[in-house]
Motif scaffolding. Structure first.
Motif, PDB file in Angstrom:
ATOM      1  N   ILE A   1     -10.504 -59.892  -8.105  1.00 59.75           N
ATOM      2  CA  ILE A   1     -10.959 -58.423  -8.096  1.00 59.75           C
ATOM      3  C   ILE A   1     -12.308 -58.438  -7.913  1.00 59.75           C
ATOM      4  CG2 ILE A   1     -11.398 -56.648 -10.162  1.00 59.75           C
ATOM      5  CD1 ILE A   1      -8.957 -57.706 -11.379  1.00 59.75           C
ATOM      6  N   ASN A   2     -13.110 -59.098  -8.092  1.00 60.34           N
ATOM      7  CA  ASN A   2     -14.744 -59.191  -8.259  1.00 60.34           C
ATOM      8  C   ASN A   2     -14.856 -59.204  -6.521  1.00 60.34           C
ATOM      9  OD1 ASN A   2     -15.390 -58.853 -10.699  1.00 60.34           O
ATOM     10  ND2 ASN A   2     -15.732 -61.158 -10.940  1.00 60.34           N
ATOM     11  N   ALA A   3     -14.073 -60.111  -5.787  1.00 59.33           N
ATOM     12  CA  ALA A   3     -14.524 -60.269  -4.463  1.00 59.33           C
ATOM     13  C   ALA A   3     -13.864 -59.005  -3.617  1.00 59.33           C
ATOM     14  CB  ALA A   3     -13.421 -61.588  -3.946  1.00 59.33           C
ATOM     15  N   LEU A   4     -12.599 -58.686  -3.923  1.00 63.73           N
ATOM     16  CA  LEU A   4     -12.131 -57.469  -3.415  1.00 63.73           C
ATOM     17  C   LEU A   4     -12.916 -56.157  -3.417  1.00 63.73           C
ATOM     18  CD1 LEU A   4      -8.350 -57.362  -3.929  1.00 63.73           C
ATOM     19  CD2 LEU A   4      -9.306 -57.533  -1.796  1.00 63.73           C
ATOM     20  N   ASP A   5     -13.517 -56.037  -4.669  1.00 67.18           N
ATOM     21  CA  ASP A   5     -14.588 -54.915  -5.079  1.00 67.18           C
ATOM     22  C   ASP A   5     -15.841 -55.149  -4.140  1.00 67.18           C
ATOM     23  OD1 ASP A   5     -15.891 -52.803  -6.101  1.00 67.18           O
ATOM     24  OD2 ASP A   5     -16.017 -53.736  -8.205  1.00 67.18           O
ATOM     25  N   ARG A   6     -16.424 -56.241  -3.980  1.00 70.58           N
ATOM     26  CA  ARG A   6     -17.480 -56.190  -3.158  1.00 70.58           C
ATOM     27  C   ARG A   6     -17.221 -56.228  -1.849  1.00 70.58           C
ATOM     28  NH1 ARG A   6     -17.886 -60.948  -6.281  1.00 70.58           N
ATOM     29  NH2 ARG A   6     -17.411 -62.408  -4.454  1.00 70.58           N
TER      30      ARG A   6
ATOM     31  N   GLY B   1     -18.760 -41.654   2.168  1.00 78.11           N
ATOM     32  CA  GLY B   1     -17.700 -40.768   1.583  1.00 78.11           C
ATOM     33  C   GLY B   1     -16.654 -41.531   0.580  1.00 78.11           C
ATOM     34  N   ILE B   2     -16.578 -42.875   0.831  1.00 71.85           N
ATOM     35  CA  ILE B   2     -15.610 -43.778   0.379  1.00 71.85           C
ATOM     36  C   ILE B   2     -16.368 -44.514  -0.952  1.00 71.85           C
ATOM     37  CG2 ILE B   2     -13.807 -45.504   0.323  1.00 71.85           C
ATOM     38  CD1 ILE B   2     -12.941 -42.875   1.778  1.00 71.85           C
ATOM     39  N   GLU B   3     -15.823 -44.324  -2.219  1.00 71.99           N
ATOM     40  CA  GLU B   3     -16.463 -45.010  -3.266  1.00 71.99           C
ATOM     41  C   GLU B   3     -15.432 -46.173  -3.691  1.00 71.99           C
ATOM     42  OE1 GLU B   3     -18.731 -43.325  -6.699  1.00 71.99           O
ATOM     43  OE2 GLU B   3     -16.861 -43.456  -7.701  1.00 71.99           O
ATOM     44  N   VAL B   4     -15.751 -47.278  -3.920  1.00 70.87           N
ATOM     45  CA  VAL B   4     -14.866 -48.643  -4.127  1.00 70.87           C
ATOM     46  C   VAL B   4     -15.203 -48.751  -5.628  1.00 70.87           C
ATOM     47  CG1 VAL B   4     -14.245 -50.798  -3.988  1.00 70.87           C
ATOM     48  CG2 VAL B   4     -14.748 -49.258  -1.975  1.00 70.87           C
ATOM     49  N   ASN B   5     -14.349 -48.863  -6.492  1.00 74.10           N
ATOM     50  CA  ASN B   5     -14.565 -49.219  -7.938  1.00 74.10           C
ATOM     51  C   ASN B   5     -13.537 -50.107  -8.475  1.00 74.10           C
ATOM     52  OD1 ASN B   5     -15.910 -49.168 -10.566  1.00 74.10           O
ATOM     53  ND2 ASN B   5     -16.004 -47.049 -10.437  1.00 74.10           N
ATOM     54  N   SER B   6     -13.617 -50.782  -9.546  1.00 73.67           N
ATOM     55  CA  SER B   6     -12.668 -51.466 -10.331  1.00 73.67           C
ATOM     56  C   SER B   6     -12.555 -51.338 -11.652  1.00 73.67           C
ATOM     57  CB  SER B   6     -13.234 -53.196  -9.970  1.00 73.67           C
ATOM     58  OG  SER B   6     -14.022 -53.448 -10.366  1.00 73.67           O
ATOM     59  N   GLU B   7     -11.168 -51.439 -12.048  1.00 71.87           N
ATOM     60  CA  GLU B   7     -10.928 -51.296 -13.402  1.00 71.87           C
ATOM     61  C   GLU B   7     -11.137 -49.931 -14.080  1.00 71.87           C
ATOM     62  OE1 GLU B   7     -12.703 -55.067 -14.826  1.00 71.87           O
ATOM     63  OE2 GLU B   7     -10.600 -56.210 -14.473  1.00 71.87           O
ATOM     64  N   MET B   8     -11.110 -48.972 -13.363  1.00 76.84           N
ATOM     65  CA  MET B   8     -11.266 -47.370 -14.016  1.00 76.84           C
ATOM     66  C   MET B   8      -9.903 -46.850 -13.818  1.00 76.84           C
ATOM     67  SD  MET B   8     -14.504 -46.840 -14.595  1.00 76.84           S
ATOM     68  CE  MET B   8     -14.470 -45.109 -14.517  1.00 76.84           C
TER      69      MET B   8
ATOM     70  N   ALA C   1     -10.115 -47.126  -4.149  1.00 69.74           N
ATOM     71  CA  ALA C   1     -11.088 -46.566  -3.137  1.00 69.74           C
ATOM     72  C   ALA C   1     -10.794 -44.956  -3.331  1.00 69.74           C
ATOM     73  CB  ALA C   1     -10.849 -46.990  -1.748  1.00 69.74           C
ATOM     74  N   SER C   2     -12.079 -44.265  -3.249  1.00 66.86           N
ATOM     75  CA  SER C   2     -11.794 -42.688  -3.719  1.00 66.86           C
ATOM     76  C   SER C   2     -12.558 -41.938  -2.696  1.00 66.86           C
ATOM     77  CB  SER C   2     -12.342 -42.568  -5.036  1.00 66.86           C
ATOM     78  OG  SER C   2     -12.430 -41.335  -5.360  1.00 66.86           O
ATOM     79  N   THR C   3     -12.168 -41.043  -2.391  1.00 68.60           N
ATOM     80  CA  THR C   3     -12.908 -39.940  -1.582  1.00 68.60           C
ATOM     81  C   THR C   3     -14.183 -39.138  -2.426  1.00 68.60           C
ATOM     82  OG1 THR C   3     -11.154 -38.168  -1.885  1.00 68.60           O
ATOM     83  CG2 THR C   3     -11.146 -39.474  -0.003  1.00 68.60           C
ATOM     84  N   VAL C   4     -14.281 -39.329  -3.880  1.00 71.48           N
ATOM     85  CA  VAL C   4     -15.196 -38.670  -4.521  1.00 71.48           C
ATOM     86  C   VAL C   4     -15.864 -39.800  -5.208  1.00 71.48           C
ATOM     87  CG1 VAL C   4     -13.737 -36.389  -4.639  1.00 71.48           C
ATOM     88  CG2 VAL C   4     -13.727 -38.190  -6.490  1.00 71.48           C
TER      89      VAL C   4
ATOM     90  N   ASP D   1      -7.462 -37.777  -5.290  1.00 73.17           N
ATOM     91  CA  ASP D   1      -8.930 -38.451  -4.668  1.00 73.17           C
ATOM     92  C   ASP D   1      -8.681 -39.755  -4.100  1.00 73.17           C
ATOM     93  OD1 ASP D   1     -10.029 -36.120  -4.858  1.00 73.17           O
ATOM     94  OD2 ASP D   1     -10.481 -36.529  -7.181  1.00 73.17           O
ATOM     95  N   ILE D   2      -7.744 -40.513  -4.634  1.00 72.59           N
ATOM     96  CA  ILE D   2      -7.646 -42.270  -4.494  1.00 72.59           C
ATOM     97  C   ILE D   2      -6.849 -42.390  -2.967  1.00 72.59           C
ATOM     98  CG2 ILE D   2      -6.477 -44.060  -5.128  1.00 72.59           C
ATOM     99  CD1 ILE D   2      -8.760 -43.003  -6.894  1.00 72.59           C
ATOM    100  N   VAL D   3      -7.547 -43.256  -2.196  1.00 70.26           N
ATOM    101  CA  VAL D   3      -7.090 -43.348  -0.870  1.00 70.26           C
ATOM    102  C   VAL D   3      -6.311 -44.701  -0.846  1.00 70.26           C
ATOM    103  CG1 VAL D   3      -8.411 -41.832   0.313  1.00 70.26           C
ATOM    104  CG2 VAL D   3      -9.028 -44.070   0.008  1.00 70.26           C
TER     105      VAL D   3
END
Length: 191
Positions: A53-58, A67-74, A90-93, A106-108
């Motif tokens: 998870i950490n490696a994918l997030d990074r 314009g693309i925000e990456v986040n984990s465990e939300m 990965a989200s567009t907002v 908003d999730i791609v």
């Protein structure tokens, strides 16, 4: 037998609603809502799962275009009875610092890193719900042999059937153009 904590009692006969998750102060950290029922992780997290998870997030964050925000465990609000917590999205907002959820529209990309205790949800329940909610891309990441032999199953939404179709299974290098250009070393995710 000990009495259940008050927060475990559904506030209405039809179950919990997506907004109820924000009002459960004593609930475990990774509480999800699936079909109006609370689902939470009670088992200790495996090292492989956490590191992937950490490696994918990074990695996704580093390759995401503006314009693309990456986040984990939300959590992601799919509808009023479903608010799962994908491992990576990965989200567009960009959501505010105090936000607790994303909206499905908003999730791609939604990514589930499969654990033994959540395998059925990660392989069958969540992909079906993500597809119904219109999330275009889904990845399922698995440890194929229990020894950190990682594989990423990549899917794309078929608009006509509102289901995912397989794009490929990647065990060495993953290279895709959608939802944005991504190239990563699959085995290096655990390394």
């Amino acid at each position: 037998m000990a009495e259940l904590p008050e927060w475990m009692r559904p506030p209405r006969p039809e179950g919990w609603l997506a907004e109820d998750l924000d009002n459960l102060p004593d609930a475990p950290r990774h509480t999800e809502l699936i079909d109006g029922a609370l689902v939470f992780m009670m088992s200790p997290q495996r090292n492989w799962h956490r590191r992937v998870i950490n490696a994918l997030d990074r990695t996704l964050h580093a390759q995401a275009p503006e314009g693309i925000e990456v986040n984990s465990e939300m959590t992601v609000r799919l509808d009023k009875y479903n608010r799962p917590e994908p491992d990576v999205i990965a989200s567009t907002v960009s959501i505010p610092p105090d936000a607790t959820q994303y909206e499905a529209k908003d999730i791609v990309l939604a990514v589930e890193v499969v654990s033994p205790e959540s395998a059925h949800r990660d392989k069958a329940v969540k992909p079906h719900k993500y597809a119904e909610a219109g999330i275009r891309h889904f990845w399922r990441v698995e440890d194929e042999d229990g020894n950190a032999s990682t594989a990423i199953h990549v899917y794309e939404l078929d608009d006509m059937t509102r289901t995912y179709v397989p794009i490929g299974i990647f065990r060495d290098t993953l290279k895709v153009d959608l939802p944005f250009p991504i190239e990563l070393d699959v085995q290096g995710l655990y390394g």
